[in-house]
Design a protein around this motif. Structure first.
Motif, short mmCIF file in Angstrom:
data_model
loop_
_atom_site.label_atom_id
_atom_site.label_comp_id
_atom_site.label_asym_id
_atom_site.label_seq_id
_atom_site.Cartn_x
_atom_site.Cartn_y
_atom_site.Cartn_z
N THR A 131 -0.65 -29.23 -14.38
CA THR A 131 -1.19 -30.35 -15.16
C THR A 131 -1.56 -31.49 -14.23
N ALA A 132 -2.43 -32.35 -14.71
CA ALA A 132 -2.80 -33.58 -14.00
C ALA A 132 -2.19 -34.75 -14.74
N THR A 133 -1.86 -35.80 -14.00
CA THR A 133 -1.29 -36.97 -14.65
C THR A 133 -1.90 -38.25 -14.09
N SER A 134 -2.07 -39.22 -14.98
CA SER A 134 -2.49 -40.57 -14.54
C SER A 134 -1.28 -41.49 -14.54
N GLY A 135 -0.08 -40.90 -14.70
CA GLY A 135 1.13 -41.71 -14.63
C GLY A 135 2.30 -41.16 -15.41
N ASP A 136 2.21 -41.19 -16.73
CA ASP A 136 3.37 -40.89 -17.56
C ASP A 136 3.54 -39.41 -17.90
N THR A 137 2.45 -38.67 -18.02
CA THR A 137 2.56 -37.25 -18.35
C THR A 137 3.41 -36.51 -17.32
N GLY A 138 3.21 -36.83 -16.06
CA GLY A 138 3.92 -36.12 -15.00
C GLY A 138 5.43 -36.19 -15.17
N VAL A 154 3.66 -27.56 -11.60
CA VAL A 154 2.88 -28.19 -10.53
C VAL A 154 2.12 -29.35 -11.15
N ILE A 155 2.33 -30.54 -10.61
CA ILE A 155 1.70 -31.74 -11.16
C ILE A 155 0.81 -32.39 -10.11
N LEU A 156 -0.47 -32.56 -10.43
CA LEU A 156 -1.42 -33.24 -9.55
C LEU A 156 -1.56 -34.69 -10.02
N LEU A 192 -9.76 -30.46 -10.95
CA LEU A 192 -9.11 -29.39 -10.20
C LEU A 192 -8.30 -28.48 -11.13
N VAL A 193 -7.62 -29.08 -12.09
CA VAL A 193 -6.87 -28.29 -13.07
C VAL A 193 -7.83 -27.39 -13.86
N LYS A 194 -8.95 -27.95 -14.28
CA LYS A 194 -9.92 -27.16 -15.05
C LYS A 194 -10.48 -26.01 -14.22
N GLN A 195 -10.74 -26.26 -12.93
CA GLN A 195 -11.22 -25.19 -12.05
C GLN A 195 -10.20 -24.05 -11.98
#
Length: 429
Positions: A131-138, A154-156, A192-195
């Motif tokens: 997953t990707a995070t802009s802050g809180d999701t991670g 794995v968190i980007l 990158l996650v979508k790829q």
């Protein structure tokens, strides 16, 4: 529960499959085939129930008979083990505080429910959460899955573009949690996650799954706290309710609109963004023109291409609602600072994301209406910026204090898919 792919309506899956798969073909989002609606008398009964009982009923209506009610209730009870209080800020405006979970952000509701659902439907099959995070999701995802057998996470995240304490919350865990600081913005991480999800070989080898608001289980969980908010309001407030939602990837607003679709009495919603205002500009001019993402005080909303917007459009189409009925607005950093000071003077300590939602609500609320804005994260998660703006020191909650002094365990990588792919394939089992 049947769900269809918004990019290929012929692809239809069960709830269990959607939870495991995350995305459909062509990176399409899954959307419910049936949109149940409660009668008014049912809504009244639901609002009298406790949080877990009500949430079980709501989720059961959405998921159908795929999960026995007793099993679902046990999983909901495990996931929603903390409150979502409504706090009055002024006579006609209140805050729904969604930051009383283990990582002090609204993402705890969706992250923990998804972990419960994935454990239920996957059995012993190995899974890699990407997953990707802009802050809180991670943080929410990391803590929800930390130590879970057969699950690697794995968190980007964009290096240098989330708050230091946000980073400490999820980049100090280790174990089955792997974090990658990417040279780029959140949109680059999301791309990158979508790829990776388009890479069939990688998907099969790793059992890839996504845990951001792309995943339908997270979205359904978020519906529940809108009902919890209304249940805490007096009847007169329920009749003229306006809800302002801090919006980045637009999963939170989508969940609120799904709550309205179920019959929850909300007069209108306000989509509140920062300078990354793709949606407000679209609603104003009708042209979808994402611009380069800019860094702001409200970093979790630094998203120029919100993933969940197609779900919003699909819901409006299905319900024959008009997009022009959706309130919207964008707030710059200077106004955000002013608003934080204004809230502090009223005796309410807030943070940038909630301040943006409050500001637009305050400006757009009409006479006789009652306003509710979402507090999506604890102010201490943005300790440095909030202290600088308000000129006072914030105490750290235990969840943050316990991790503040720990070393970061992140890997630094460029926004290069081949490098990310190599990293994923070489994570120890």
């Amino acid at each position: 529960m049947k769900l269809y792919n918004l990019k290929d309506h012929n692809e239809q899956v069960s709830f269990a499959q959607a939870v495991k798969q995350g995305l459909g073909k062509q990176q399409g989002l899954f959307f419910p085939l049936e949109l149940p609606e409660f009668e008014l008398t049912e809504i009244d009964r639901l609002l009298e129930q406790d949080f877990v009982t009500r949430s079980t009923r709501i989720l059961s209506a959405m998921i159908g008979d795929e999960i026995p009610v007793e099993t679902l209730e046990a999983r909901v009870r495990a996931a929603f083990a903390f409150p979502a209080p409504v706090v009055n800020v002024e006579e006609d405006i209140a805050a729904l505080e969604l930051f009383h979970g283990p990582t002090l952000a609204f993402k705890d509701f969706g992250g923990r429910f998804m972990a419960q659902m994935l454990a239920l439907v996957s059995g012993n099959q190995p899974v890699t959460i990407l997953t990707a995070t802009s802050g809180d999701t991670g943080a929410a995802v990391a803590h929800a899955f930390y130590g879970m057998e057969n699950v690697r996470v794995v968190i980007l995240y964009p290096r240098g573009k989330i708050s230091p304490l946000q980073e400490k919350l999820f980049c100090t865990l280790g174990g089955n949690i792997h974090t990658v600081a990417v040279e780029g913005d959140f949109d680059a991480c999301q791309a990158l996650v979508k790829q990776a999800f388009d890479d069939e070989e990688l998907k099969q080898r790793l059992g890839l799954n996504s845990a951001n608001s792309i995943n339908i289980s997270r979205l359904l969980a978020q519906i529940c706290y809108y009902f919890e908010a209304v249940a805490q309001l007096p009847q007169e407030a329920r009749n003229q309710l306006v809800v302002s939602v801090p919006s980045g990837n637009f999963g939170n607003l989508t969940a609120g609109l799904l709550a309205k679709s179920l019959g929850l009495p909300v007069k209108r919603f306000i989509a509140a963004t920062n300078a990354n205002d793709t949606v407000p500009r679209f609603l104003q001019a009708g042209a979808w023109q994402p611009q380069t993402t800019v860094a702001t005080l409200s970093n979790a909303m630094d998203v120029s291409q919100p993933n969940n917007w197609p779900r919003v459009e699909e819901l409006f189409r299905r319900k024959t609602w008009q997009l022009k009925e959706l309130g919207f607005g964008a707030v710059d950093d200077e106004t955000t600072r002013d608003t934080l000071r204004e809230l502090d003077e009223k005796g309410y300590l807030s943070e940038p994301h909630a301040a943006i939602a409050y500001r637009l609500l305050r400006d757009q609320l009409q006479e006789g209406e009652f306003g509710l804005f979402l507090g999506t994260a604890h102010p201490a998660k943005f300790k440095e910026s909030v202290e600088a703006i308000l000129g006072k020191e914030l105490d750290l909650p235990e969840a943050l204090a316990a991790r503040a002094g720990l070393d970061l365990l992140s890997h630094d990588l460029p926004a290069d898919y081949l490098k990310i792919r190599e990293f994923l394939l070489n994570i120890p089992a």
